[in-house]
Design an enzyme around this catalytic site. Structure first.
Site, PDB file in Angstrom:
ATOM      1  N   SER A  46      12.083 -26.461 -26.420  1.00 39.74           N
ATOM      2  CA  SER A  46      11.525 -25.475 -25.498  1.00 39.74           C
ATOM      3  C   SER A  46      10.930 -24.321 -26.284  1.00 39.74           C
ATOM      4  CB  SER A  46      12.619 -24.957 -24.558  1.00 39.74           C
ATOM      5  OG  SER A  46      12.170 -23.823 -23.835  1.00 39.74           O
ATOM      6  N   TYR A  58      20.594 -22.016 -20.960  1.00 44.22           N
ATOM      7  CA  TYR A  58      19.446 -22.859 -21.264  1.00 44.22           C
ATOM      8  C   TYR A  58      18.997 -22.629 -22.702  1.00 44.22           C
ATOM      9  CZ  TYR A  58      14.848 -25.051 -21.014  1.00 44.22           C
ATOM     10  OH  TYR A  58      13.756 -25.847 -21.265  1.00 44.22           O
TER      11      TYR A  58
END
Length: 248
Positions: A156, A169
């Site tokens: 990410s 996350y």
């Protein structure tokens, strides 16, 4: 290494390859599954929603591409028995695994650590970091039987650019990238390459959760970013390991 973003795969790039894609019922996972099947792969479609998996299955079959397999499994709740059944089914049906794509993930909540719900933190860490470890460990015997195995993790943009309020996350994606680097080193001798992909800004449901007010017309469609996945799945990426590849 060539630029995976501009990679042009040959039509039969993935012929006879067995590819397991987690989170294949929607978004990026669905787009990658369709692209892999279009290039000759036998795709194993994992997800929680059987109806959505069947829709992807039907689309692949309708295009006269290799018949895929459906693997419904809730990774958040799966235990040893479920993983045993999964590996047994793969062994019986295919006898090996050529590619494992860790695409399934959980956003969790956008909140400061001080107020982060502990249960949500644990679930997000489990799905994004623990599950890829367990699934990789259990699939390694099948991957070792492949003459050209590849494991791909999902990274990410928050990994190289950490910032506030991304909670579990962010931490789980750091852990996932760490696992990728660890495995790339450990599996160098068997010749199993291990890499991560950063999809970038893509029009997915998870992106909508993270940025509900964003103009989605400015985001890339999942089908537009599949080239780097195909590159890492196929033989043209031999020798590439321990890398994070960006799609945009």
């Amino acid at each position: 290494m060539l630029d995976p973003r501009t990679y042009t795969p040959s039509p039969d790039l993935l012929r006879d390859r067995v590819i397991l894609i987690t989170g294949a019922s929607d978004g990026i996972g669905r787009a990658v599954a369709l692209a892999a099947a279009a290039h000759g792969a036998s795709v194993i479609l994992h997800g929680r929603n059987v109806k959505r998996l069947e829709a992807v299955y039907d689309q692949i079959v309708a295009a006269n591409q290799p018949r895929p397999s459906i693997l419904p499994l809730d990774l958040e709740k799966a235990g040893s028995a479920e993983y045993d059944a999964l590996i047994t089914a793969l062994e019986k049906e295919f006898g090996r695994l050529d590619v494992l794509l860790h695409n399934a993930g959980m956003l969790g909540e956008r909140a400061p650590v001080e107020h982060y719900d502990v249960a949500k933190w644990m679930r997000t860490m489990h799905v994004n970091a623990n599950v890829p470890f367990v699934l990789t460990q259990r699939c390694l015997p099948l991957l070792r039987r492949s003459p050209d195995a590849s494991i791909v993790f999902t990274s990410s943009g928050v990994v190289p650019n950490p910032r506030a309020f991304w909670g579990a996350y962010l931490v789980s994606k750091w852990a996932s990238d760490g696992l990728m680097h660890l495995l790339a080193d450990e599996l160098e001798q068997p010749g199993i390459r291990v890499n991560s992909i950063n999809p970038g800004k893509v029009r997915t449901n998870m992106r909508l959760q993270a940025y509900p007010a964003e103009d989605r017309s400015l985001l890339a469609d999942p089908a537009a970013i599949v080239a780097p996945y195909l590159y890492l799945f196929g033989p043209d990426s031999k020798g590439v390991s321990g890398q994070t590849v960006s799609c945009q």
